[in-house]
Design a protein around this motif. Sequence first.
Motif, mmCIF file in Angstrom:
data_model
loop_
_atom_site.group_PDB
_atom_site.id
_atom_site.type_symbol
_atom_site.label_atom_id
_atom_site.label_comp_id
_atom_site.label_asym_id
_atom_site.label_seq_id
_atom_site.Cartn_x
_atom_site.Cartn_y
_atom_site.Cartn_z
ATOM 1 N N VAL A 1 0.831 -1.211 0.000
ATOM 2 C CA VAL A 1 0.000 0.000 0.000
ATOM 3 C C VAL A 1 0.866 1.262 0.000
ATOM 4 O O VAL A 1 0.514 2.258 -0.638
ATOM 5 C CB VAL A 1 -0.994 0.033 1.184
ATOM 6 N N ALA A 2 2.021 1.213 0.707
ATOM 7 C CA ALA A 2 2.881 2.403 0.763
ATOM 8 C C ALA A 2 3.365 2.776 -0.636
ATOM 9 O O ALA A 2 3.393 3.954 -1.001
ATOM 10 C CB ALA A 2 4.073 2.153 1.688
ATOM 11 N N ILE A 3 3.725 1.776 -1.433
ATOM 12 C CA ILE A 3 4.236 2.035 -2.785
ATOM 13 C C ILE A 3 3.105 2.433 -3.736
ATOM 14 O O ILE A 3 3.270 3.290 -4.597
ATOM 15 C CB ILE A 3 4.992 0.789 -3.317
ATOM 16 N N LEU A 4 1.913 1.842 -3.557
ATOM 17 C CA LEU A 4 0.806 2.108 -4.487
ATOM 18 C C LEU A 4 0.064 3.407 -4.187
ATOM 19 O O LEU A 4 -0.291 4.146 -5.110
ATOM 20 C CB LEU A 4 -0.197 0.948 -4.471
ATOM 21 N N VAL A 5 -0.226 3.670 -2.901
ATOM 22 C CA VAL A 5 -1.071 4.836 -2.575
ATOM 23 C C VAL A 5 -0.425 5.788 -1.570
ATOM 24 O O VAL A 5 -1.050 6.772 -1.165
ATOM 25 C CB VAL A 5 -2.471 4.391 -2.058
ATOM 26 N N GLY A 6 0.821 5.513 -1.170
ATOM 27 C CA GLY A 6 1.506 6.386 -0.217
ATOM 28 C C GLY A 6 1.268 5.937 1.213
ATOM 29 O O GLY A 6 0.326 5.192 1.490
ATOM 30 N N PRO A 7 2.125 6.383 2.139
ATOM 31 C CA PRO A 7 2.072 5.849 3.507
ATOM 32 C C PRO A 7 0.837 6.264 4.305
ATOM 33 O O PRO A 7 0.317 5.456 5.073
ATOM 34 C CB PRO A 7 3.347 6.402 4.147
ATOM 35 N N TRP A 8 0.354 7.494 4.127
ATOM 36 C CA TRP A 8 -0.769 7.958 4.956
ATOM 37 C C TRP A 8 -2.072 7.294 4.528
ATOM 38 O O TRP A 8 -2.817 6.763 5.356
ATOM 39 C CB TRP A 8 -0.888 9.481 4.898
ATOM 40 N N VAL A 9 -2.341 7.321 3.224
ATOM 41 C CA VAL A 9 -3.523 6.628 2.707
ATOM 42 C C VAL A 9 -3.371 5.132 2.968
ATOM 43 O O VAL A 9 -4.327 4.452 3.371
ATOM 44 C CB VAL A 9 -3.709 6.900 1.199
ATOM 45 N N GLY A 10 -2.143 4.625 2.779
ATOM 46 C CA GLY A 10 -1.889 3.197 2.964
ATOM 47 C C GLY A 10 -2.158 2.735 4.387
ATOM 48 O O GLY A 10 -2.714 1.654 4.609
ATOM 49 N N ALA A 11 -1.757 3.544 5.371
ATOM 50 C CA ALA A 11 -2.012 3.188 6.774
ATOM 51 C C ALA A 11 -3.516 3.061 7.016
ATOM 52 O O ALA A 11 -3.968 2.158 7.721
ATOM 53 C CB ALA A 11 -1.408 4.240 7.701
ATOM 54 N N LEU A 12 -4.292 3.953 6.391
ATOM 55 C CA LEU A 12 -5.750 3.886 6.548
ATOM 56 C C LEU A 12 -6.313 2.638 5.862
ATOM 57 O O LEU A 12 -7.228 2.000 6.387
ATOM 58 C CB LEU A 12 -6.406 5.156 5.973
ATOM 59 N N CYS A 13 -5.764 2.281 4.693
ATOM 60 C CA CYS A 13 -6.201 1.062 3.989
ATOM 61 C C CYS A 13 -6.059 -0.150 4.906
ATOM 62 O O CYS A 13 -6.991 -0.938 5.075
ATOM 63 C CB CYS A 13 -5.353 0.806 2.735
ATOM 64 N N ILE A 14 -4.864 -0.323 5.486
ATOM 65 C CA ILE A 14 -4.606 -1.504 6.325
ATOM 66 C C ILE A 14 -5.463 -1.454 7.585
ATOM 67 O O ILE A 14 -5.990 -2.479 8.024
ATOM 68 C CB ILE A 14 -3.111 -1.601 6.701
ATOM 69 N N ALA A 15 -5.628 -0.268 8.174
ATOM 70 C CA ALA A 15 -6.442 -0.147 9.389
ATOM 71 C C ALA A 15 -7.887 -0.543 9.103
ATOM 72 O O ALA A 15 -8.535 -1.191 9.940
ATOM 73 C CB ALA A 15 -6.363 1.283 9.932
ATOM 74 N N ILE A 16 -8.398 -0.164 7.924
ATOM 75 C CA ILE A 16 -9.769 -0.550 7.559
ATOM 76 C C ILE A 16 -9.871 -2.065 7.421
ATOM 77 O O ILE A 16 -10.815 -2.688 7.917
ATOM 78 C CB ILE A 16 -10.197 0.152 6.248
ATOM 79 N N VAL A 17 -8.873 -2.686 6.771
ATOM 80 C CA VAL A 17 -8.865 -4.146 6.633
ATOM 81 C C VAL A 17 -8.884 -4.802 8.018
ATOM 82 O O VAL A 17 -9.676 -5.712 8.287
ATOM 83 C CB VAL A 17 -7.625 -4.623 5.837
ATOM 84 N N LEU A 18 -8.037 -4.318 8.928
ATOM 85 C CA LEU A 18 -7.949 -4.907 10.270
ATOM 86 C C LEU A 18 -9.240 -4.707 11.043
ATOM 87 O O LEU A 18 -9.683 -5.604 11.776
ATOM 88 C CB LEU A 18 -6.766 -4.293 11.031
ATOM 89 N N ALA A 19 -9.875 -3.545 10.897
ATOM 90 C CA ALA A 19 -11.138 -3.289 11.599
ATOM 91 C C ALA A 19 -12.243 -4.185 11.063
ATOM 92 O O ALA A 19 -13.016 -4.760 11.838
ATOM 93 C CB ALA A 19 -11.518 -1.812 11.456
ATOM 94 N N VAL A 20 -12.323 -4.324 9.750
ATOM 95 C CA VAL A 20 -13.334 -5.204 9.147
ATOM 96 C C VAL A 20 -13.107 -6.646 9.613
ATOM 97 O O VAL A 20 -14.048 -7.355 9.981
ATOM 98 C CB VAL A 20 -13.304 -5.107 7.599
ATOM 99 N N GLN A 21 -11.842 -7.079 9.628
ATOM 100 C CA GLN A 21 -11.530 -8.446 10.064
ATOM 101 C C GLN A 21 -11.918 -8.665 11.527
ATOM 102 O O GLN A 21 -12.476 -9.708 11.882
ATOM 103 C CB GLN A 21 -10.040 -8.732 9.871
#
Lengths: 114, 238
Positions: free
Chosen positions: B82-102
């Motif tokens: 995610v850091a390489i594709l959308v940058g670290p700040w947006v990427g951190a939110l992507c992973i946090a959303i995945v973890l919250a959904v899980q």
Amino acid sequence: MSVPSKDRRAMGFFVGLLLAALLIAGGLSYFASSAPDGLDTVARNGCVLTEDGEPESGTCIAQNAQDSATAGSPLADYAVGGGEGTTGLAGVLGVVACLAVGGGLFWVLRRRDS
Amino acid sequence: MVVVRITAMHMSDGLVDIPTAAVFGAVAVIGLALAVTRARRDLDDRTAPMAGLVTAFVFAVQMINFPILPGASGHLLGGALVAILVGPWVGALCIAIVLAVQALLFADGGLTTLGTNITNMALISVFVGYGVAMALRGLARRSRAGLVATAFVAALVATVGASLGFVLEYAIGGAAGAALGTVFALMSGLHALIGVGEGVITAATIGAVAAIRPDLVYLLRGTAAPLELRTATEGTGA
């Protein structure tokens, strides 16, 4: 006004990315290894395990693990209603949920100055 | 038929004590609040849908546990991806959303340990991956092979980084059950192996996106996209 070709190309790529996610979660997930992952392996190290992988005797970190408060969720453990063979459907629902939450949040947060 | 059961992939409740869980819950909240304010500048009409789809894609690939040793598996964490594709700040939110959904829908990862899981995978993994990718940016921008190699190395290091986050949390307030030295050795060793798998998946994904839409790769922003140039030349030629 017609849609610029660049936008149509973006749509094609986005549709492809969504299809990839749906195929992976909905189909490839049936071929995933069911062995414990890295963290789980470390947590169970030191314990003799039952057939289900639960700590039976010995001393290990996993003995302290508690069931999640959401353990009764209809999608718990990546199965729909606990049904066997529903991993793919559970995965598809997870993809949709992540897209809805992520897509929604990022769309609201986006810059609108262009 | 072998029934595949995908069960817990992340830290369960009870693996660290409540004060430690609370401290890292606070770390996660502060980190994500900062990410929300910083992510705005990286999101527009084009990158916002991309980020939503990357979130869904990471969720999907996290389901795919691959064998690393007899009786042990690993799965993508996705920080470097995610850091390489959308940058670290947006990427951190992507992973946090995945973890919250899980955690909320799939009972994967505890609710009290959501903060530690977010700290390890949405903050440490993403920013370690981003740091390595930025350090190798010259290589990444030179050629497709350079970008793919950068993605591999960033993902490998980010995975080990995330595992050391758990070791830190265990050292501070972990439940009993194993000596800290053993936890450190096993976590870092296993995640070096998992990191190879993470590196392969990340490199393949980044390579594929860069082949089709290099303009959507955050790390390549500001560089002339070869595909765009070729299209423009064809359009004005003849």
